[in-house]
Design a protein around this motif. Structure first.
Motif, PDB file in Angstrom:
ATOM      1  N   HIS A  38       8.709   8.634  -3.786  1.00  0.00           N
ATOM      2  CA  HIS A  38       7.900   9.854  -3.377  1.00  0.00           C
ATOM      3  C   HIS A  38       6.448   9.796  -3.266  1.00  0.00           C
ATOM      4  CE1 HIS A  38      12.098  11.946  -4.453  1.00  0.00           C
ATOM      5  NE2 HIS A  38      12.016  11.215  -2.860  1.00  0.00           N
ATOM      6  N   ARG A  39       5.877   9.387  -4.416  1.00  0.00           N
ATOM      7  CA  ARG A  39       4.414   9.230  -4.594  1.00  0.00           C
ATOM      8  C   ARG A  39       3.890   8.062  -3.656  1.00  0.00           C
ATOM      9  NH1 ARG A  39       0.166   8.938  -8.276  1.00  0.00           N
ATOM     10  NH2 ARG A  39       1.427  10.025  -9.712  1.00  0.00           N
ATOM     11  N   GLU A  40       4.512   7.051  -3.226  1.00  0.00           N
ATOM     12  CA  GLU A  40       4.122   6.104  -2.233  1.00  0.00           C
ATOM     13  C   GLU A  40       4.196   6.929  -0.719  1.00  0.00           C
ATOM     14  OE1 GLU A  40       2.360   3.335  -2.486  1.00  0.00           O
ATOM     15  OE2 GLU A  40       2.713   3.445  -4.797  1.00  0.00           O
ATOM     16  N   GLU A  41       5.300   7.447  -0.501  1.00  0.00           N
ATOM     17  CA  GLU A  41       5.295   8.046   0.819  1.00  0.00           C
ATOM     18  C   GLU A  41       4.198   9.271   0.894  1.00  0.00           C
ATOM     19  OE1 GLU A  41       9.348   9.577   0.903  1.00  0.00           O
ATOM     20  OE2 GLU A  41      10.053   7.842   1.825  1.00  0.00           O
ATOM     21  N   ARG A  42       4.014  10.106  -0.125  1.00  0.00           N
ATOM     22  CA  ARG A  42       3.064  11.163  -0.048  1.00  0.00           C
ATOM     23  C   ARG A  42       1.491  10.419   0.027  1.00  0.00           C
ATOM     24  NH1 ARG A  42       5.626  13.429  -4.050  1.00  0.00           N
ATOM     25  NH2 ARG A  42       4.021  12.629  -5.617  1.00  0.00           N
ATOM     26  N   ALA A  43       1.437   9.217  -0.420  1.00  0.00           N
ATOM     27  CA  ALA A  43      -0.141   8.907  -0.481  1.00  0.00           C
ATOM     28  C   ALA A  43      -0.183   7.913   0.989  1.00  0.00           C
ATOM     29  CB  ALA A  43       0.126   7.705  -1.679  1.00  0.00           C
ATOM     30  N   ALA A  44       1.105   7.467   1.555  1.00  0.00           N
ATOM     31  CA  ALA A  44       0.761   6.966   2.972  1.00  0.00           C
ATOM     32  C   ALA A  44       0.226   8.220   3.814  1.00  0.00           C
ATOM     33  CB  ALA A  44       2.175   6.441   3.222  1.00  0.00           C
ATOM     34  N   ASN A  45       1.097   9.320   3.813  1.00  0.00           N
ATOM     35  CA  ASN A  45       0.789  10.482   4.552  1.00  0.00           C
ATOM     36  C   ASN A  45      -0.801  10.899   4.306  1.00  0.00           C
ATOM     37  OD1 ASN A  45       3.191  10.389   5.760  1.00  0.00           O
ATOM     38  ND2 ASN A  45       4.201  11.620   4.340  1.00  0.00           N
ATOM     39  N   TYR A  46      -1.182  10.884   2.937  1.00  0.00           N
ATOM     40  CA  TYR A  46      -2.556  11.354   2.631  1.00  0.00           C
ATOM     41  C   TYR A  46      -3.499  10.460   3.311  1.00  0.00           C
ATOM     42  CZ  TYR A  46      -6.313  13.101  -0.204  1.00  0.00           C
ATOM     43  OH  TYR A  46      -7.521  13.470  -0.545  1.00  0.00           O
ATOM     44  N   PHE A  47      -3.084   9.140   3.340  1.00  0.00           N
ATOM     45  CA  PHE A  47      -4.404   7.973   3.729  1.00  0.00           C
ATOM     46  C   PHE A  47      -4.392   8.362   5.533  1.00  0.00           C
ATOM     47  CE2 PHE A  47      -4.111   6.162  -0.139  1.00  0.00           C
ATOM     48  CZ  PHE A  47      -5.499   5.911  -0.467  1.00  0.00           C
ATOM     49  N   ASN A  58     -15.065   1.344  10.482  1.00  0.00           N
ATOM     50  CA  ASN A  58     -14.821   0.187   9.670  1.00  0.00           C
ATOM     51  C   ASN A  58     -14.084   0.970   8.394  1.00  0.00           C
ATOM     52  OD1 ASN A  58     -15.916  -1.716  10.905  1.00  0.00           O
ATOM     53  ND2 ASN A  58     -18.137  -1.353   9.949  1.00  0.00           N
ATOM     54  N   ILE A  59     -14.385   2.042   8.105  1.00  0.00           N
ATOM     55  CA  ILE A  59     -13.568   2.734   7.009  1.00  0.00           C
ATOM     56  C   ILE A  59     -12.129   2.966   7.400  1.00  0.00           C
ATOM     57  CG2 ILE A  59     -13.687   5.175   5.580  1.00  0.00           C
ATOM     58  CD1 ILE A  59     -16.751   4.874   5.508  1.00  0.00           C
ATOM     59  N   ARG A  60     -12.112   3.409   8.632  1.00  0.00           N
ATOM     60  CA  ARG A  60     -10.664   3.739   8.990  1.00  0.00           C
ATOM     61  C   ARG A  60      -9.948   2.526   8.929  1.00  0.00           C
ATOM     62  NH1 ARG A  60     -12.741   7.789  11.898  1.00  0.00           N
ATOM     63  NH2 ARG A  60     -13.650   6.454  13.697  1.00  0.00           N
ATOM     64  N   THR A  61     -10.231   1.344   9.141  1.00  0.00           N
ATOM     65  CA  THR A  61      -9.525   0.092   9.356  1.00  0.00           C
ATOM     66  C   THR A  61      -8.971  -0.094   7.909  1.00  0.00           C
ATOM     67  OG1 THR A  61     -10.655  -0.628  10.988  1.00  0.00           O
ATOM     68  CG2 THR A  61      -9.739  -2.271   9.849  1.00  0.00           C
ATOM     69  N   VAL A  62     -10.154  -0.003   6.715  1.00  0.00           N
ATOM     70  CA  VAL A  62      -9.742  -0.233   5.279  1.00  0.00           C
ATOM     71  C   VAL A  62      -8.731   0.899   5.005  1.00  0.00           C
ATOM     72  CG1 VAL A  62     -11.046  -0.038   3.054  1.00  0.00           C
ATOM     73  CG2 VAL A  62     -11.993  -1.127   4.997  1.00  0.00           C
ATOM     74  N   LEU A  63      -9.027   2.116   5.475  1.00  0.00           N
ATOM     75  CA  LEU A  63      -7.866   3.318   5.018  1.00  0.00           C
ATOM     76  C   LEU A  63      -6.572   2.799   5.579  1.00  0.00           C
ATOM     77  CD1 LEU A  63     -10.121   6.245   5.233  1.00  0.00           C
ATOM     78  CD2 LEU A  63      -9.435   5.016   3.073  1.00  0.00           C
TER      79      LEU A  63
END
Length: 160
Positions: A38-47, A58-63
């Motif tokens: 669940h932490r990984e799913e929330r983090a992916a959505n947050y990013f 460039n920053i968008r690509t890194v994120l």
């Protein structure tokens, strides 16, 4: 010949499930792995939300790379959870609020990466199989590397 015997299967980690039972011996471990998913799913959505606020491509690509790694972690953890419990993990699709600013969003992401690394190291320490230990050790290393990338990004933006 001196040293360890060639075959010593009784010393290898035992299976997680008790014979005849579908439940793992360490329910806390299974619960923590589900929490990690669940932490990984929330983090992916947050990013994904943080990428909307990124000041340049460039920053968008890194994120995007960091988000993809979080998705891979969720998939790897889900497979481990299935092997451990014999069940599919129950997913919670949570809407993640957008950060108030890009810099604040990066600060939160850095704290989250470090907290995730601690959780994953704890899970790796309690692992009953080499697959779980390796999966969570690798994920902890990824989280620490990602936090460094985000800290450098924050420093380049001139935020201290």
């Amino acid at each position: 010949m001196h040293g360890y015997p060639i075959a010593f299967p009784h010393y290898w980690p035992s299976l997680v499930r008790e014979p005849g039972l579908g439940e793992p011996r360490d329910r806390g471990l299974a619960a923590d792995i589900l929490r990690a998913i669940h932490r990984e799913e929330r983090a992916a959505n947050y990013f994904s939300r943080l990428m909307e606020l990124a000041p340049n491509d460039n920053i968008r690509t890194v994120l995007d790379i960091v988000r993809d790694e979080r998705i891979k972690h969720a998939q790897r953890f889900s497979e481990i959870y299935r092997q451990l419990t014999g069940r599919e993990p129950q997913m919670r699709r949570e809407e993640v609020p957008a950060p108030e600013s890009f810099a604040r969003g990066l600060e939160f992401a850095i704290r989250d990466e470090l907290a995730a690394a601690d959780l994953y190291r704890d899970i790796a320490d309690r692992a009953v199989t080499l697959t779980i230990r390796r999966g969570f050790t690798r994920a902890a290393e990824d989280e620490l590397r990602q936090s460094n990338v985000l800290m450098n990004m924050l420093a380049r933006l001139g935020v201290s």
